[in-house]
Design a protein around this motif. Structure first.
Motif, PDB file in Angstrom:
ATOM      1  N   VAL A   7       0.840  -1.208   0.000  1.00 52.63           N
ATOM      2  CA  VAL A   7       0.000   0.000   0.000  1.00 52.63           C
ATOM      3  C   VAL A   7       0.868   1.248   0.000  1.00 52.63           C
ATOM      4  O   VAL A   7       1.789   1.397   0.817  1.00 52.63           O
ATOM      5  N   HIS A   8       0.559   2.150  -0.934  1.00 53.14           N
ATOM      6  CA  HIS A   8       1.364   3.359  -1.102  1.00 53.14           C
ATOM      7  C   HIS A   8       0.447   4.528  -1.453  1.00 53.14           C
ATOM      8  O   HIS A   8      -0.411   4.404  -2.325  1.00 53.14           O
ATOM      9  N   LEU A  54       2.823   9.816   1.879  1.00 49.58           N
ATOM     10  CA  LEU A  54       2.005   9.872   3.097  1.00 49.58           C
ATOM     11  C   LEU A  54       1.886   8.511   3.763  1.00 49.58           C
ATOM     12  O   LEU A  54       1.724   8.427   4.982  1.00 49.58           O
ATOM     13  N   LEU A  55       1.948   7.462   2.956  1.00 53.42           N
ATOM     14  CA  LEU A  55       1.816   6.118   3.495  1.00 53.42           C
ATOM     15  C   LEU A  55       2.560   5.143   2.598  1.00 53.42           C
ATOM     16  O   LEU A  55       2.386   5.159   1.376  1.00 53.42           O
ATOM     17  N   ASP A  56       3.398   4.318   3.207  1.00 52.36           N
ATOM     18  CA  ASP A  56       4.154   3.311   2.462  1.00 52.36           C
ATOM     19  C   ASP A  56       4.279   2.071   3.349  1.00 52.36           C
ATOM     20  O   ASP A  56       5.105   2.023   4.255  1.00 52.36           O
ATOM     21  N   VAL A  57       3.415   1.094   3.108  1.00 53.74           N
ATOM     22  CA  VAL A  57       3.378  -0.119   3.935  1.00 53.74           C
ATOM     23  C   VAL A  57       3.501  -1.338   3.023  1.00 53.74           C
ATOM     24  O   VAL A  57       2.511  -1.808   2.457  1.00 53.74           O
ATOM     25  N   CYS A 105      -7.522   3.344   5.270  1.00 55.31           N
ATOM     26  CA  CYS A 105      -7.255   2.350   4.212  1.00 55.31           C
ATOM     27  C   CYS A 105      -7.758   0.973   4.632  1.00 55.31           C
ATOM     28  O   CYS A 105      -8.333   0.243   3.819  1.00 55.31           O
ATOM     29  N   LEU A 106      -7.547   0.620   5.886  1.00 55.93           N
ATOM     30  CA  LEU A 106      -8.009  -0.674   6.390  1.00 55.93           C
ATOM     31  C   LEU A 106      -9.531  -0.780   6.332  1.00 55.93           C
ATOM     32  O   LEU A 106     -10.081  -1.863   6.145  1.00 55.93           O
ATOM     33  N   HIS A 107     -10.196   0.369   6.489  1.00 56.20           N
ATOM     34  CA  HIS A 107     -11.657   0.389   6.476  1.00 56.20           C
ATOM     35  C   HIS A 107     -12.221   0.626   5.071  1.00 56.20           C
ATOM     36  O   HIS A 107     -13.428   0.546   4.858  1.00 56.20           O
ATOM     37  N   GLY A 108     -11.359   0.932   4.121  1.00 58.43           N
ATOM     38  CA  GLY A 108     -11.813   1.154   2.755  1.00 58.43           C
ATOM     39  C   GLY A 108     -12.341   2.546   2.489  1.00 58.43           C
ATOM     40  O   GLY A 108     -12.923   2.794   1.425  1.00 58.43           O
ATOM     41  N   PRO A 119      -5.742   3.302  -1.776  1.00 58.94           N
ATOM     42  CA  PRO A 119      -4.331   3.636  -1.984  1.00 58.94           C
ATOM     43  C   PRO A 119      -4.014   3.801  -3.469  1.00 58.94           C
ATOM     44  O   PRO A 119      -4.749   3.321  -4.337  1.00 58.94           O
ATOM     45  N   ASP A 120      -2.908   4.477  -3.747  1.00 54.57           N
ATOM     46  CA  ASP A 120      -2.463   4.629  -5.129  1.00 54.57           C
ATOM     47  C   ASP A 120      -2.119   3.273  -5.736  1.00 54.57           C
ATOM     48  O   ASP A 120      -2.323   3.045  -6.929  1.00 54.57           O
TER      49      ASP A 120
END
Length: 244
Positions: free
Chosen positions: A17-18, A26-29, A56-59, A63-64
């Motif tokens: 997820v990015h 902002l987010l890179d997992v 993101c976990l909740h939709g 994510p890009d």
């Protein structure tokens, strides 16, 4: 007590997820699996990406690239009733306290007689029985947040996301919310919660996700992460030092 006996934990998995906005990450997992019994608490400084990850976990946010699955199923194929979310500021309907719960229970198709009993049980659990006919807009901050949690749990979700639900509450109100969270968890609801309160993490967490700068810097059993953190970012945050 509510009938929230859920047979198995809803595992959550993040893969690649990015999220980037205006050239900033902002987010890179790359990988994150939340498969334990929970509650999982997400900690980190402001701007670490905690709330973004939760959404993101909740939709709520796509994510890009990458994907999130629940029980091995992509979020877009997961029935909405399997997840619920409570925000930092409670979002309530302009109707009575009982009416807020009735609205949620209608969504899951409960008959009127069943809804009446369920509402009574929920109000008793949240200590709001005497407020049933009162307009929700006149509740105190702590009462409003209890109602928001109850309304989310009325849907019997497998996973409940909470975004700093006690950040603006006094100790008594915080304790009441924490009791509800632990009760739901003990009945099989998977709790994933953002907090800034390290003491709260010690009281509630089974596992802890530490974040900094949009990255997960550490994830593990609560005692291990909170007492013997492996990453320098975690050590600095837990020691109360500035994290940049």
């Amino acid at each position: 007590m509510r009938d929230l006996m859920i047979e198995e934990t809803a595992g959550l998995k993040v893969s690649g997820v990015h999220i980037t906005r205006k050239g900033s990450v902002l987010l890179d997992v790359p990988q994150l699996s939340l498969n334990g019994p929970g509650p999982t608490l997400i900690l980190g400084p402001n701007g670490a990406g905690k709330s973004l990850l939760l959404r993101c976990l909740h939709g709520l946010i796509s994510p890009d690239c990458g994907r999130v699955t629940q029980g091995g199923v992509p979020l877009n194929a997961v029935h909405k009733s399997q997840q619920a979310m409570v925000f930092q500021q409670p979002v309530l309907l302009r109707r009575s306290v009982a009416g807020n719960l009735d609205f949620a229970l209608k969504r899951v198709g409960l008959a009127r007689a069943e809804r009446k009993k369920k509402i009574a049980d929920l109000l008793a659990e949240g200590g709001l029985s005497e407020k049933a006919r009162q307009s929700a807009k006149y509740l105190s901050g702590g009462e409003a947040q209890r109602l928001a949690v109850l309304r989310a749990l009325a849907l019997s979700p497998k996973t409940l996301f909470l975004d700093e639900p006690t950040s603006s509450l006094d100790p008594g109100a915080t304790q009441a919310i924490e009791r509800m969270i632990l009760s739901a968890s003990s009945q099989g609801v998977r709790i994933v919660m953002v907090t800034h309160d390290i003491g709260q993490a010690r009281r509630l967490a089974s596992d802890v996700v530490m974040m900094q700068g949009g990255y997960v810097v550490e994830h593990g059993a609560a005692k291990q992460v909170l007492d013997s953190p492996a990453s320098e970012a975690s050590r600095r945050y837990l020691a109360g030092r500035l994290v940049t």
